[in-house]
Design an enzyme around this catalytic site. Sequence first.
Site, short mmCIF file in Angstrom:
data_model
loop_
_atom_site.label_atom_id
_atom_site.label_comp_id
_atom_site.label_asym_id
_atom_site.label_seq_id
_atom_site.Cartn_x
_atom_site.Cartn_y
_atom_site.Cartn_z
N TRP A 1 0.81 -1.22 0.00
CA TRP A 1 0.00 0.00 0.00
C TRP A 1 0.84 1.26 0.00
O TRP A 1 0.57 2.21 -0.75
CB TRP A 1 -0.99 0.00 1.17
CG TRP A 1 -2.12 -0.96 0.92
CD1 TRP A 1 -2.38 -2.11 1.60
CD2 TRP A 1 -3.11 -0.88 -0.11
NE1 TRP A 1 -3.49 -2.74 1.06
CE2 TRP A 1 -3.95 -2.01 0.02
CE3 TRP A 1 -3.38 0.04 -1.14
CZ2 TRP A 1 -5.03 -2.25 -0.84
CZ3 TRP A 1 -4.46 -0.21 -1.99
CH2 TRP A 1 -5.27 -1.33 -1.83
N ASP B 1 -1.90 6.44 6.45
CA ASP B 1 -2.99 5.66 5.84
C ASP B 1 -3.41 4.64 6.90
O ASP B 1 -2.70 3.67 7.15
CB ASP B 1 -2.47 4.97 4.58
CG ASP B 1 -3.51 4.03 3.95
OD1 ASP B 1 -4.59 3.86 4.54
OD2 ASP B 1 -3.22 3.48 2.87
N LYS C 1 -12.86 -1.60 5.79
CA LYS C 1 -12.16 -2.65 6.52
C LYS C 1 -12.65 -2.75 7.96
O LYS C 1 -12.88 -3.83 8.47
CB LYS C 1 -10.65 -2.40 6.51
CG LYS C 1 -10.07 -2.10 5.13
CD LYS C 1 -9.61 -3.33 4.39
CE LYS C 1 -9.27 -3.06 2.93
NZ LYS C 1 -8.38 -1.94 2.65
C1 LIG Z 1 -7.81 -1.34 1.33
C2 LIG Z 1 -6.74 -0.34 1.48
C3 LIG Z 1 -6.62 0.79 0.63
C4 LIG Z 1 -7.47 0.98 -0.61
O1 LIG Z 1 -8.71 1.36 -0.35
P1 LIG Z 1 -9.74 1.59 -1.54
O2 LIG Z 1 -10.93 2.01 -0.76
O3 LIG Z 1 -9.92 0.30 -2.26
O4 LIG Z 1 -9.22 2.66 -2.43
C5 LIG Z 1 -5.62 1.69 0.88
N1 LIG Z 1 -4.76 1.52 1.89
C6 LIG Z 1 -4.82 0.45 2.71
C7 LIG Z 1 -3.84 0.31 3.81
C8 LIG Z 1 -5.81 -0.51 2.53
O5 LIG Z 1 -5.87 -1.58 3.33
#
Ligand SMILES: *Cc1c(COP(=O)(O)O)cnc(C)c1O
Length: 350
Positions: free
Chosen positions: A88, A162, A186
Amino acid sequence: MPAEVLQEAASEMLDWHGSGMSVMEMSHRGKEFMSIRDQAEADLRELLAIPEHFKVLFMQGGGLAENAIVPLNLSRGAAADFVVTGSWSKKSAAEAQKYCRVHEAASNTSDNHTCLPDPGHWQLNSDAQYVHICGNETINGVEFHELPDLKSLGSDAPLVVDFSSHVASRPVDWSRVGLAFGGAQKNLGPAGLTLVVVREDLLGRSMSVCPSAFDYATVATHQSMYNTPPTYAIYVAGLTFQWLKRQGGVAEMERRNVAKAALLYGFIDGSDFYVNKVAKDCRSRMNVPFFLRDETRNDAFLTGAKARGLLQLKGHKSVGGMRASIYNAMPMEGVQALVDYMRDFEHSQA
Ligand SMILES: *Cc1c(COP(=O)(O)O)cnc(C)c1O
């Protein structure tokens, strides 16, 4: 998703609190939806102990869109530092490259994303407008258990985190954060909602090409109502926030997540049949990648798991093997069921 939250949403689907409307049928500017939005923000602020001088933004586009939106808002087209710890953060750096100079301040690539580079050795740039980290690498299973203190590392740049895949699983030390973003899907609710928590002094420095709907200052001024926000996703996330409060808040979530992770990693480490390759001090409490030492048994493992109702255990294609995602809503009994199955599968292969 917690089953309680899904049941609550189902029971209110056709008529929210006697309003005669589904949440999906409300005007986003009407008093009913405004009360849902306000309650969601208040509950989230309480849960995560978000200080007054941070704005909470309900946006769209997910984590991937934020990979562009963050540099559009914070980089001034100059430079930003990235700490690459897995898939990521690597993606975030690649996207930011379109808007600013990207400097890789540290990386664990040579260790196959199985450890965290020591902050004391990060090469921070004096012209970096921010420093990006991924708090929890969802695919690689690497998590920061303490956020870096950039000031003590000699940098005045704001830290961007993030936190898509571990938001609300543990408390956040906001004194070390400039901005945190995450997709809701998530740990908070359905896909479609992106949460941004940003320090007020970072607003108003966007590049002129930044789309208005993605300009944090514009979004903040309009209380996330500049464009129509993802109303139903905000509502369900709000139900999740109330569920989290009923469970005892984020401190209680952290206690449970520590216990769940200890059970699963403890079992894997005590086994000669399974292995987790991540350094012990940075193993994710949310995403546990593991391998069968004999990978020819992978398909049999997954088939047997499915027969017991244990789903979505196949690892990401970039890593292979297996991955157990044990987010907030996964109860201890779910992790215990996985461990029981793993033990039984091993014995069945003897
Ligand atoms: C799932 C995830 C993303 C991407 O998210 P989207 O909503 O699909 O754009 C970005 N960063 C991390 C750490 C993730 O687990």
